[in-house]
Write an enzyme that holds these catalytic residues in place. Structure first.
Site, PDB file in Angstrom:
ATOM      1  N   TYR A   1     -23.297  25.503 -40.216  1.00 24.28           N
ATOM      2  CA  TYR A   1     -23.470  25.471 -41.670  1.00 24.28           C
ATOM      3  C   TYR A   1     -22.425  24.587 -42.345  1.00 24.28           C
ATOM      4  CZ  TYR A   1     -27.029  29.027 -41.017  1.00 24.28           C
ATOM      5  OH  TYR A   1     -28.147  29.691 -40.626  1.00 24.28           O
TER       6      TYR A   1
ATOM      7  N   TYR B   1       4.458  -4.701 -11.362  1.00 23.24           N
ATOM      8  CA  TYR B   1       3.242  -5.314 -11.930  1.00 23.24           C
ATOM      9  C   TYR B   1       3.212  -5.449 -13.451  1.00 23.24           C
ATOM     10  CZ  TYR B   1       1.430  -4.668  -7.196  1.00 23.24           C
ATOM     11  OH  TYR B   1       1.269  -4.702  -5.855  1.00 23.24           O
TER      12      TYR B   1
ATOM     13  N   GLY C   1       0.787  -1.230   0.000  1.00 28.73           N
ATOM     14  CA  GLY C   1       0.000   0.000   0.000  1.00 28.73           C
ATOM     15  C   GLY C   1       0.815   1.274   0.000  1.00 28.73           C
TER      16      GLY C   1
ATOM     17  N   GLU D   1       5.070  -5.041   3.429  1.00 34.45           N
ATOM     18  CA  GLU D   1       5.220  -5.792   2.176  1.00 34.45           C
ATOM     19  C   GLU D   1       5.152  -4.798   1.029  1.00 34.45           C
ATOM     20  OE1 GLU D   1       1.908  -8.499   2.365  1.00 34.45           O
ATOM     21  OE2 GLU D   1       2.813  -9.726   3.932  1.00 34.45           O
ATOM     22  N   SER D   2       6.082  -3.863   1.018  1.00 39.90           N
ATOM     23  CA  SER D   2       6.041  -2.804   0.012  1.00 39.90           C
ATOM     24  C   SER D   2       6.649  -3.296  -1.288  1.00 39.90           C
ATOM     25  CB  SER D   2       6.816  -1.588   0.521  1.00 39.90           C
ATOM     26  OG  SER D   2       6.333  -1.215   1.791  1.00 39.90           O
ATOM     27  N   GLY D   3       5.845  -3.335  -2.319  1.00 39.98           N
ATOM     28  CA  GLY D   3       6.335  -3.827  -3.596  1.00 39.98           C
ATOM     29  C   GLY D   3       6.441  -2.712  -4.612  1.00 39.98           C
ATOM     30  N   ARG D   4       5.303  -2.093  -4.877  1.00 36.65           N
ATOM     31  CA  ARG D   4       5.253  -0.998  -5.837  1.00 36.65           C
ATOM     32  C   ARG D   4       6.313   0.062  -5.523  1.00 36.65           C
ATOM     33  NH1 ARG D   4       0.764   0.624  -8.835  1.00 36.65           N
ATOM     34  NH2 ARG D   4      -0.614  -0.779  -7.716  1.00 36.65           N
TER      35      ARG D   4
ATOM     36  N   CYS E   1      -3.819  -5.172 -33.591  1.00 37.70           N
ATOM     37  CA  CYS E   1      -4.993  -4.872 -34.403  1.00 37.70           C
ATOM     38  C   CYS E   1      -6.192  -4.768 -33.471  1.00 37.70           C
ATOM     39  CB  CYS E   1      -5.244  -5.978 -35.413  1.00 37.70           C
ATOM     40  SG  CYS E   1      -3.778  -6.443 -36.298  1.00 37.70           S
ATOM     41  N   ASP E   2      -6.101  -3.892 -32.510  1.00 38.11           N
ATOM     42  CA  ASP E   2      -7.126  -3.823 -31.485  1.00 38.11           C
ATOM     43  C   ASP E   2      -7.330  -2.357 -31.145  1.00 38.11           C
ATOM     44  OD1 ASP E   2      -8.439  -3.821 -28.890  1.00 38.11           O
ATOM     45  OD2 ASP E   2      -7.918  -5.948 -28.779  1.00 38.11           O
TER      46      ASP E   2
HETATM   47  C1  LIG Z   1      -0.042  -7.001  -3.808  1.00 40.61           C
HETATM   48  C2  LIG Z   1       0.254  -7.166  -2.404  1.00 40.61           C
HETATM   49  C3  LIG Z   1       1.303  -6.446  -1.813  1.00 40.61           C
HETATM   50  C4  LIG Z   1       2.076  -5.380  -2.540  1.00 40.61           C
HETATM   51  O1  LIG Z   1       1.395  -4.186  -2.481  1.00 40.61           O
HETATM   52  P1  LIG Z   1       2.063  -2.817  -2.961  1.00 40.61           P
HETATM   53  O2  LIG Z   1       0.996  -1.830  -2.797  1.00 40.61           O
HETATM   54  O3  LIG Z   1       2.516  -3.021  -4.346  1.00 40.61           O
HETATM   55  O4  LIG Z   1       3.217  -2.541  -2.075  1.00 40.61           O
HETATM   56  C5  LIG Z   1       1.599  -6.718  -0.506  1.00 40.61           C
HETATM   57  N1  LIG Z   1       0.908  -7.638   0.201  1.00 40.61           N
HETATM   58  C6  LIG Z   1      -0.100  -8.329  -0.335  1.00 40.61           C
HETATM   59  C7  LIG Z   1      -0.823  -9.326   0.481  1.00 40.61           C
HETATM   60  C8  LIG Z   1      -0.471  -8.114  -1.637  1.00 40.61           C
HETATM   61  O5  LIG Z   1      -1.497  -8.785  -2.160  1.00 40.61           O
END
Ligand SMILES: *Cc1c(COP(=O)(O)O)cnc(C)c1O
EC number: 4.1.1.19
Length: 710
Positions: free
Chosen positions: A436, A563, A322, A371-374, A524-525
């Site tokens: 017109y 992603y 998040g 769990e920071s991914g983004r 082609c979309d």
């Molecule tokens: C997708 C997900 C994340 C990653 O979230 P970000 O917003 O990308 O950091 C972490 N934990 C869980 C359980 C997720 O499903």
């Protein structure tokens, strides 16, 4: 009759704010481009525009020294130039990864939490995990483990293959790094996780559904492994953005409070309550404000404290993902493209909320895990693609003479429409003009269908209507730029959820972009286009394609490191991009390419759909034997060679170079088959070019791919 011919043809290209600040486009500078594309907003501290008008990468973020800047155009040229010209010969699109940026993001996140821990007198520490679903690329995951092992950074998995890759990667990590097992689980998943514990990986099985507990208890007895268990709590706190639909009481995942209480009871009955050590929640990606975040963390912390009271041996609070990214640089909380906080504010809000609730309950401070991914991987990779053509204006430009000629040949019926149009123009009645003009057009279309108007006249009507629209300033001057890309493969979130990313040319930023365009891809979309951009724009300022020296026009899409790669598909059988890894390099080199992998070939993508390129080729070869007799200058062997080459090449356009067939005719000795296609692209059916792999391996030590900056 008054003429329309002297209507002004000026068009508005730039948004007003930029146009006002840059009245004189002759004095356009790179910093004007930086403002126009908001580079400082979304790009700092990693991306900027340099004095040459190119995008520059600051690999170490704020700590980058001036001489360490990497000119992105030089990287792209190194990657895409042919091997004969000293390049790596990779096809577009190309992903450029910067492991230094990844390292900096990880360290900044850790530093932000360390500071929040220290300044709040928090009596434990932060220890994050990287959720591999954000980008499972082997080198991304290995880098996270390597760069993060000094501060016990771990991994999170959500499926069996992700667990397998996390297990093997963490063998090289810190022994204290967490391996968090999320997602829906069967007994195989759970036994893998238990085995991971046996292998001394710090594994936690997070219950996503209540039924998983029985499996965990069963399997742990069978395997003789004491598990560490967590639960994912369904919070009442709800994140209302797009990414928040999994949050709240009715969310897809997690256990309700009633279920959590049952888990405690059951573990207690089995004498396993000491195994319950972690509480997890995830209220969705891109949490817009620290207010919402703190709300969620406080609720979860209260659950955590209750679990302590009920006798669980709680150690970790895992606040999920998040942590958001500011895609448009606006630092605002409306919409999913931006968030109003940075890493520091995020960490501060979390630590304060946990501390407040734990202190209130007299509970020992837990380890905080996120769990920071983004937030970790978005910045480190840039997608580079070419614009190959732009739609030319297809209506004829009308001179005064043309208008005159058109009117003279106009059938009687339409004369009154033209007269009305002219009178409105003289009066300055713009609405009347449009009305017109439209009427005239409709009448002419009707007459064309009846056969009483010829096709040249019909085209002239379009020209006239266009002239009117331009003069009034309602013309749509947006061009379509065709890009060598598949939106479905490389920007799936734009197609799927209208997620916008910063996109801009990576060079020529010292020139004023004279046009506006949308980007249309190769598929082609009709959905294969990008027509929404940061800042709420529906078109992008772009340059005329014919640049100086016929130079190609390269665009970069930024912040797409999370992603986009795993979500993308093979629509129209366009596969993934080529990938290069580029590290900052001191000494005589500006940067070093430490790895280069061509994108999937036509064969590779055909195989994804169960085709068998070897058999396909045999079929075509028989056909050649049947129908091609070596009388002309293109023999059967050459044709076979060309087809083989096409199987080997990437599906994307190779702009300005010859196609497989003509290349084969130029290069081939005629005896080629599937394994003997000559030319720069290596050999068909070699899974990899041996020489190249050897070279790439050596790179890490000797930097033979290093690019000497002029
Ligand atoms: C997708 C997900 C994340 C990653 O979230 P970000 O917003 O990308 O950091 C972490 N934990 C869980 C359980 C997720 O499903």
């Amino acid at each position: 009759m008054p003429s329309l011919a002297n209507f002004s043809e000026t068009m508005t290209i730039l948004p007003d704010d930029v146009a006002n600040n840059t009245n004189n486009v002759v004095n356009w500078t790179p910093s004007h481009s930086s403002t126009l594309y908001k580079v400082d907003g979304w790009g700092a501290p990693y991306f900027a525009v340099n004095d040459n008008g190119n995008v520059t990468v600051k690999p170490h973020g704020d700590r980058t020294m001036v001489h360490q800047d990497i000119d992105l155009l030089k990287v792209v040229k190194k990657a895409s130039d042919s091997k004969a010209d000293g390049g790596l010969g990779l096809g577009f699109p190309i992903i450029v990864r910067f492991p230094d940026v990844l390292k900096d993001r990880l360290e900044c996140l850790q530093t932000a939490f360390n500071y929040a821990v220290k300044s709040n007198g928090f009596n434990s520490h932060y220890q994050g995990v990287y959720p591999v679903k954000c980008n499972q690329d082997r080198f991304v995951v290995e880098d996270v483990v390597k760069f993060g092992s000094g501060f016990r950074f771990g991994l999170e998995a959500g499926s069996k293959p992700e667990l397998l890759l996390a297990m093997s990667s963490l063998c090289k990590g810190s022994s204290e790094s967490l391996l968090i097992c999320n997602g829906f689980k069967d007994s195989e998943y759970i036994s893998l996780a238990l085995i991971a514990r046996k292998l001394k990986l710090n594994t936690v099985i997070v219950l996503e559904q209540e039924e998983e507990l029985d499996l965990v208890i069963d399997m742990s007895v069978k395997l003789g492994v004491r598990p560490v268990v967590g639960v994912r709590a369904k919070l009442r706190t709800k994140h209302s953005g797009h990414f928040g639909s999994t949050s709240g009481e009715k969310g897809k995942f997690g256990l309700t409070t009633t279920q959590i209480i049952r888990v405690v009871k059951k573990l207690d009955q089995c004498g396993m309550l000491d195994c319950f050590q972690l509480l997890h929640f995830h209220i969705g990606s891109q949490i817009p404000t620290t207010g919402l975040l703190a709300d969620g963390v406080r609720e979860a912390s209260q659950i955590y404290c209750e679990l302590v009271r009920l006798g669980a041996d709680m150690k970790v609070i895992d606040i999920g993902g998040g942590l958001g990214i500011d895609y448009d640089g606006s630092k605002s909380s409306n919409g999913d493209v931006s968030v109003e906080y940075g890493l520091e504010e995020y960490a501060m809000a979390v630590v304060q909320a946990v501390k407040f609730v734990c202190d209130r309950n007299n509970v020992k401070h837990p380890v905080i895990c996120s769990e920071s991914g983004r937030a970790i991987v978005s910045h480190h990779s840039v997608l580079i693609f070419e614009a190959v053509s732009s739609s030319k204006y297809t209506v004829p430009a009308m001179s005064a003479f043309d208008v005159q000629h058109f009117v003279e040949r106009l059938p009687e019926d339409a004369h009154s429409d033209y007269a009305n149009l002219s009178q409105s123009a003289v009066k300055g009645d713009y609405e009347g003009c449009l009305l017109y003009a439209e009427q005239l057009k409709e009448r002419c279309v009707g007459m064309f269908k009846d056969g009483s108007l010829d096709i040249e006249q019909l085209a002239s009507v379009d020209g006239l209507c266009d002239l009117v629209a331009k003069a009034i300033g309602v013309a749509n001057p947006v061009s379509t730029y065709h890009v060598n890309l598949s939106v479905f493969t490389s920007v799936p979130d734009f197609w799927g959820i209208q997620q916008v990313f910063p996109i801009l040319p990576i060079h020529r930023l010292d020139e004023c972009p004279a046009k506006r365009g949308i980007l249309s891809d190769l598929t082609c979309d009709s959905d294969g286009k990008i027509d929404k951009f940061i800042g709420g724009e529906s078109s992008l300022p772009l340059h005329e394609l014919e640049g100086a020296n016929g130079m190609k026009y390269y665009l970069g899409m930024f912040l797409g490191g999370a992603y986009e790669e795993a979500l993308g598909g093979v629509h129209n059988l366009f596969g993934g991009p080529s990938v290069v890894r580029v590290s900052q390099s001191d000494g005589p080199f500006g940067f070093a390419v430490t790895r280069a992998v061509p994108g999937p070939s036509c064969s590779d993508v055909l195989r994804v759909m169960q085709h068998e390129p070897e058999i396909m080729f045999e079929t075509l070869k028989h056909r050649i034997e049947e129908y091609v007799h070596d009388e002309g200058n293109i023999g059967g062997a050459m044709i076979a060679g060309g087809i083989a080459q096409s199987f080997h090449n990437m599906p994307y356009l190779t702009v300005g170079s010859s196609c497989g067939l003509t290349a084969a005719i130029g290069n081939n000795n005629g005896s080629c088959g599937m394994t003997a296609v000559n030319g720069n692209n290596g050999y068909y059916y070699c899974s990899s070019d041996e020489d190249f792999v050897a070279g790439a391996d050596a790179v890490c030590e000797d930097e033979p791919w290093s690019y000497v900056c002029a």
